[in-house]
Design an enzyme around this catalytic site. Sequence first.
Site, PDB file in Angstrom:
ATOM      1  N   SER A  36       0.839  -1.212   0.000  1.00 22.90           N
ATOM      2  CA  SER A  36       0.000   0.000   0.000  1.00 22.90           C
ATOM      3  C   SER A  36       0.870   1.258   0.000  1.00 22.90           C
ATOM      4  O   SER A  36       0.466   2.293  -0.546  1.00 22.90           O
ATOM      5  CB  SER A  36      -0.964   0.003   1.186  1.00 22.90           C
ATOM      6  N   ASN A  37       2.059   1.184   0.572  1.00 24.15           N
ATOM      7  CA  ASN A  37       2.951   2.354   0.522  1.00 24.15           C
ATOM      8  C   ASN A  37       3.536   2.548  -0.880  1.00 24.15           C
ATOM      9  O   ASN A  37       3.755   3.675  -1.308  1.00 24.15           O
ATOM     10  CB  ASN A  37       4.049   2.239   1.578  1.00 24.15           C
ATOM     11  N   MET A 113      10.772  -6.282   4.761  1.00 23.16           N
ATOM     12  CA  MET A 113      10.888  -6.933   6.070  1.00 23.16           C
ATOM     13  C   MET A 113      12.180  -7.736   6.201  1.00 23.16           C
ATOM     14  O   MET A 113      12.163  -8.858   6.734  1.00 23.16           O
ATOM     15  CB  MET A 113       9.664  -7.834   6.309  1.00 23.16           C
ATOM     16  N   ARG A 114      13.254  -7.198   5.701  1.00 22.86           N
ATOM     17  CA  ARG A 114      14.578  -7.817   5.867  1.00 22.86           C
ATOM     18  C   ARG A 114      15.517  -6.798   6.505  1.00 22.86           C
ATOM     19  O   ARG A 114      15.402  -5.598   6.219  1.00 22.86           O
ATOM     20  CB  ARG A 114      15.184  -8.255   4.515  1.00 22.86           C
ATOM     21  N   ASN A 130      13.320   4.654   4.746  1.00 23.71           N
ATOM     22  CA  ASN A 130      12.466   3.583   5.292  1.00 23.71           C
ATOM     23  C   ASN A 130      11.231   4.195   5.944  1.00 23.71           C
ATOM     24  O   ASN A 130      11.286   5.305   6.468  1.00 23.71           O
ATOM     25  CB  ASN A 130      13.254   2.783   6.336  1.00 23.71           C
ATOM     26  N   HIS A 132       8.481   3.278   8.972  1.00 26.81           N
ATOM     27  CA  HIS A 132       8.347   2.369  10.117  1.00 26.81           C
ATOM     28  C   HIS A 132       7.093   2.754  10.904  1.00 26.81           C
ATOM     29  O   HIS A 132       6.849   3.946  11.143  1.00 26.81           O
ATOM     30  CB  HIS A 132       9.595   2.471  11.006  1.00 26.81           C
TER      31      HIS A 132
HETATM   32  C1  GAR Z   1       3.906  -0.580   6.816  1.00 27.76           C
HETATM   33  O1  GAR Z   1       3.003  -0.351   7.850  1.00 27.76           O
HETATM   34  C2  GAR Z   1       5.327  -0.246   7.256  1.00 27.76           C
HETATM   35  O2  GAR Z   1       5.374   0.778   8.197  1.00 27.76           O
HETATM   36  C3  GAR Z   1       5.774  -1.546   7.851  1.00 27.76           C
HETATM   37  O3  GAR Z   1       5.239  -2.527   7.009  1.00 27.76           O
HETATM   38  C4  GAR Z   1       3.993  -2.066   6.490  1.00 27.76           C
HETATM   39  C5  GAR Z   1       3.964  -2.332   5.000  1.00 27.76           C
HETATM   40  O4  GAR Z   1       2.700  -2.057   4.484  1.00 27.76           O
HETATM   41  N1  GAR Z   1       7.193  -1.616   7.917  1.00 27.76           N
HETATM   42  C6  GAR Z   1       7.848  -2.173   8.920  1.00 27.76           C
HETATM   43  O5  GAR Z   1       7.306  -2.672   9.879  1.00 27.76           O
HETATM   44  C7  GAR Z   1       9.361  -2.118   8.774  1.00 27.76           C
HETATM   45  N2  GAR Z   1       9.983  -2.365  10.033  1.00 27.76           N
HETATM   46  P1  GAR Z   1       2.429  -2.043   2.926  1.00 27.76           P
HETATM   47  O6  GAR Z   1       3.012  -3.323   2.365  1.00 27.76           O
HETATM   48  O7  GAR Z   1       0.951  -1.993   2.801  1.00 27.76           O
HETATM   49  O8  GAR Z   1       3.087  -0.824   2.347  1.00 27.76           O
END
Ligand code: GAR
Length: 218
Positions: A36-37, A113-114, A130, A132
């Site tokens: 979604s990001n 997520m790595r 990034n 978070h």
């Molecule tokens: C997001 O909420 C981001 O902040 C988190 O993963 C999600 C990805 O959402 N990232 C972490 O936790 C990194 N440590 P998305 O796939 O819908 O963009």
Amino acid sequence: MSESNVLVSPPISSGQGSSAPNAPIKLGVMASGNGSNFEAVAAAIADGRLNAKIQVLIYNNPQAKAVERAKNHGVPAVLLNHREFDSREALDAKVAETLKQYDVDWVIMAGWMRIVTQTLIDAFPGRMINIHPSLLPSFKGIRAIEQALASNVKITGCTVHIVTLEMDSGPILMQAAVPILEGDDADSLHRRIQVQEHRILPAAIALQAAKETVLAPT
Ligand code: GAR
């Protein structure tokens, strides 16, 4: 954009610039899941809020929904499955090589997520961003939303920051606060955090893009 819950740091100088003033900055997006990001960045580019182009999506999980989103936006998607690499460094070397092949200037970790290694950071020094799901420096690492709920804080949020070797610790570019409501669980809270993520990730990238334009060599 309502600014009430958004806090911004001044842009950080990278010492590098795009080739021409007003040229879109060239992004490589890395994602592991829903994407979604990725979608929020692509939407900001499409509606003119962000002067950028997504050169490539790199994903490590064959099931990542981000791939479908990339296809819809005409962005090439490259699978680099971490299970097929002997070490984190080997994966990161291939990630860096792929990003260079696609002529990327800035790397956006949008739900990657790595844990990243020096190998990748050295390939894009100061040029990896990034997102978070907490107000860093609180609740670093995995399950940040669950950590916030367990701690009984009343406000959490999300942070966009420059990636450094120490996880979730690099210079902060932008943050948005999100109240924790009575009865919230991880899903309901994550949904509201994501609304803010989708605002501040493109906005933070746009700040970097503006800086590139202003500081580009003539
Ligand atoms: C997001 O909420 C981001 O902040 C988190 O993963 C999600 C990805 O959402 N990232 C972490 O936790 C990194 N440590 P998305 O796939 O819908 O963009």
